[in-house]
Write an enzyme that holds these catalytic residues in place. Structure first.
Site, PDB file in Angstrom:
ATOM      1  N   TYR A  38      58.977   1.313  14.256  1.00  0.00           N
ATOM      2  CA  TYR A  38      57.893   0.968  15.165  1.00  0.00           C
ATOM      3  C   TYR A  38      56.594   1.686  14.793  1.00  0.00           C
ATOM      4  O   TYR A  38      55.537   1.057  14.654  1.00  0.00           O
ATOM      5  CB  TYR A  38      58.243   1.289  16.628  1.00  0.00           C
ATOM      6  CG  TYR A  38      56.979   1.380  17.435  1.00  0.00           C
ATOM      7  CD1 TYR A  38      56.293   0.229  17.797  1.00  0.00           C
ATOM      8  CD2 TYR A  38      56.378   2.606  17.707  1.00  0.00           C
ATOM      9  CE1 TYR A  38      55.069   0.295  18.450  1.00  0.00           C
ATOM     10  CE2 TYR A  38      55.169   2.682  18.347  1.00  0.00           C
ATOM     11  CZ  TYR A  38      54.516   1.519  18.722  1.00  0.00           C
ATOM     12  OH  TYR A  38      53.303   1.578  19.326  1.00  0.00           O
ATOM     13  N   TRP A  91      42.364   6.976  21.887  1.00  0.00           N
ATOM     14  CA  TRP A  91      42.706   6.790  20.469  1.00  0.00           C
ATOM     15  C   TRP A  91      42.281   5.422  19.963  1.00  0.00           C
ATOM     16  O   TRP A  91      42.585   5.062  18.840  1.00  0.00           O
ATOM     17  CB  TRP A  91      44.198   6.990  20.255  1.00  0.00           C
ATOM     18  CG  TRP A  91      45.065   6.303  21.254  1.00  0.00           C
ATOM     19  CD1 TRP A  91      45.540   5.033  21.167  1.00  0.00           C
ATOM     20  CD2 TRP A  91      45.559   6.831  22.486  1.00  0.00           C
ATOM     21  NE1 TRP A  91      46.292   4.730  22.275  1.00  0.00           N
ATOM     22  CE2 TRP A  91      46.320   5.820  23.103  1.00  0.00           C
ATOM     23  CE3 TRP A  91      45.412   8.067  23.142  1.00  0.00           C
ATOM     24  CZ2 TRP A  91      46.943   6.011  24.340  1.00  0.00           C
ATOM     25  CZ3 TRP A  91      46.031   8.239  24.365  1.00  0.00           C
ATOM     26  CH2 TRP A  91      46.789   7.228  24.949  1.00  0.00           C
ATOM     27  N   THR A 100      56.903   8.226  25.958  1.00  0.00           N
ATOM     28  CA  THR A 100      56.015   8.984  26.833  1.00  0.00           C
ATOM     29  C   THR A 100      54.902   8.058  27.310  1.00  0.00           C
ATOM     30  O   THR A 100      54.310   7.346  26.508  1.00  0.00           O
ATOM     31  CB  THR A 100      55.406  10.192  26.089  1.00  0.00           C
ATOM     32  OG1 THR A 100      56.466  10.909  25.442  1.00  0.00           O
ATOM     33  CG2 THR A 100      54.674  11.114  27.034  1.00  0.00           C
ATOM     34  N   LEU A 156      54.875  18.300  26.838  1.00  0.00           N
ATOM     35  CA  LEU A 156      54.940  16.886  26.467  1.00  0.00           C
ATOM     36  C   LEU A 156      56.369  16.439  26.196  1.00  0.00           C
ATOM     37  O   LEU A 156      56.664  15.243  26.265  1.00  0.00           O
ATOM     38  CB  LEU A 156      54.054  16.654  25.238  1.00  0.00           C
ATOM     39  CG  LEU A 156      53.584  15.230  24.931  1.00  0.00           C
ATOM     40  CD1 LEU A 156      52.967  14.562  26.143  1.00  0.00           C
ATOM     41  CD2 LEU A 156      52.586  15.257  23.785  1.00  0.00           C
ATOM     42  N   GLY A 157      57.250  17.390  25.879  1.00  0.00           N
ATOM     43  CA  GLY A 157      58.659  17.037  25.679  1.00  0.00           C
ATOM     44  C   GLY A 157      58.970  16.554  24.278  1.00  0.00           C
ATOM     45  O   GLY A 157      58.075  16.336  23.463  1.00  0.00           O
ATOM     46  N   GLU A 210      50.379   7.687  18.377  1.00  0.00           N
ATOM     47  CA  GLU A 210      51.638   6.949  18.336  1.00  0.00           C
ATOM     48  C   GLU A 210      52.834   7.874  18.482  1.00  0.00           C
ATOM     49  O   GLU A 210      53.809   7.533  19.140  1.00  0.00           O
ATOM     50  CB  GLU A 210      51.740   6.141  17.042  1.00  0.00           C
ATOM     51  CG  GLU A 210      50.808   4.937  16.984  1.00  0.00           C
ATOM     52  CD  GLU A 210      51.057   3.946  18.120  1.00  0.00           C
ATOM     53  OE1 GLU A 210      52.163   3.943  18.690  1.00  0.00           O
ATOM     54  OE2 GLU A 210      50.130   3.192  18.439  1.00  0.00           O
TER      55      GLU A 210
END
Length: 343
Positions: free
Chosen positions: A126, A30, A49, A86-87, A43
């Site tokens: 963030y 990215w 993660t 990925l959760g 992001e």
DNA sequence: AAGCCGGGGAT
DNA sequence: ATCCCAGGCTT
């Protein structure tokens, strides 16, 4: 809250840090573009993660949804499928909703201000600052797991960092350090790479650290005690039973509802649906999985269904091969794989 | 302010 | 086994 007492001038940190980043920073997928769309995707994927886990998901996701318009036009089921494994699946649903919001409210143009970014679901303090600094080079500070650790150690900040209020002095310090004219995004990414590679939670590489001369924690020999984070919550044990219901070669799966774990994903039922008549009960074994702060031991019971009512809206009777096309929960996927390998 | 939400890798 | 992770949202 009083500011952190810290004598080092900005240049003593920013210059060596950016020099280190130019030399040792990571080449991440990215970072190939300044387009806010892939930066945003990365992001959100990176929230709680680790970088190594995100890489492949990111590549596949951008291949499948190359633009914000593609994402907005997709079905939520397709987005969840791309997210499977990925959760924190709420991220995927919010990402999808945010894409639709950008197309509907902003004419498809990505927001470029902090307030515009924070108006997107799933974009907090963030993430908004990360996108603003990395994509638009705005001088926004970031505090996340890496920069929290790096800055707390540099400043010798041994306060218990529990709750958002405790982070305020660190946000203030980050705001003082972040370059104002240009290079904010580069600096923020340097902080994060530095935390991931040099200033690690355990066994930080202080002997290889270009900032050691400015590091209060190192000078006071307190690197191992900083950051001072709250103790992890204890893990609760749970027991469950999963039902594998078979009817003429098909299996019953249900979609998890709002308020349940894994909302929107498919899984095997936990209780027998009303009106289902069964026979031939047998145990297939157990799976154990950990979800957040629960450790779940899960018995798997197979039942043959003699009669079944029409499936509900959130139910489907599928052939085992069709399970590969559904976004399933992690334990559901494991059970599906187990069934496929059965004689 | 505290609780909730995943999953895997490292140690 | 335990800790950790480019957090955000709800109550």
């Amino acid at each position: 809250m009083p500011p952190l007492p810290w004598p080092e001038p900005q240049a003593a940190v920013v210059r060596p840090l950016v020099a280190w980043y130019r030399r040792a920073g990571r080449d991440l997928p990215w970072r190939r573009s300044r387009d806010p769309y892939p930066i945003w995707i990365s992001e959100v994927m990176l929230q709680q993660t680790q970088v190594e886990r995100v890489k492949d998901f990111f590549r596949r996701f951008l291949e499948r949804f190359p633009t914000v318009a593609d994402l907005a036009a997709a079905d939520e089921a397709a987005v969840l499928q791309a997210w499977e494994g990925l959760g924190y699946y709420r991220r995927a649903r919010q990402l999808h909703a945010a894409a639709r919001q950008i197309v509907a409210d902003c004419d498809g143009v990505f927001p470029q201000t902090i307030s515009g970014l924070r108006a997107l679901p799933g974009v907090g303090r963030y993430t908004a600052a990360a996108i603003a600094s990395i994509a638009f080079d705005q001088p926004e500070p970031i505090i996340e797991a890496n920069s929290r650790r790096v800055l707390a150690r540099l400043a010798g900040d041994d306060r218990l960092l529990q709750g958002p209020q405790a982070d305020e002095p660190l946000w203030q310090l980050a705001a003082e350090l972040v370059p104002k004219r240009q290079g904010a995004g580069r600096f923020n990414q340097a902080l994060m790479d530095f935390g991931a590679i040099i200033c690690t939670p355990e066994n930080p590489r202080c002997t290889a650290c270009p900032l050691v001369a400015a590091c209060q924690a190192h000078q006071q020999d307190r690197v191992a005690e900083i950051p001072n984070l709250p103790a992890a919550r204890s893990i609760r044990q749970l027991q469950e039973t999963v039902l594998v219901l078979r009817h003429r070669g098909r299996l019953l799966v249900q979609r998890r509802q709002a308020g349940e774990w894994w909302e929107g994903l498919w899984d095997f039922p936990r209780v027998l649906p009303a009106g289902v008549v069964t026979s031939g009960r047998r145990r297939l074994g157990e799976v154990t999985y950990t979800v957040t702060h629960h450790k779940v031991t899960c018995r798997i019971v197979s039942l043959t269904v003699d009669e079944r009512p029409r499936p509900g809206r959130q139910e489907r009777w599928v052939r085992p091969t069709e399970l590969t096309e559904l976004a399933m929960t992690a334990p559901g996927r494991r059970i599906a794989v187990m069934i496929a390998s059965l004689p």
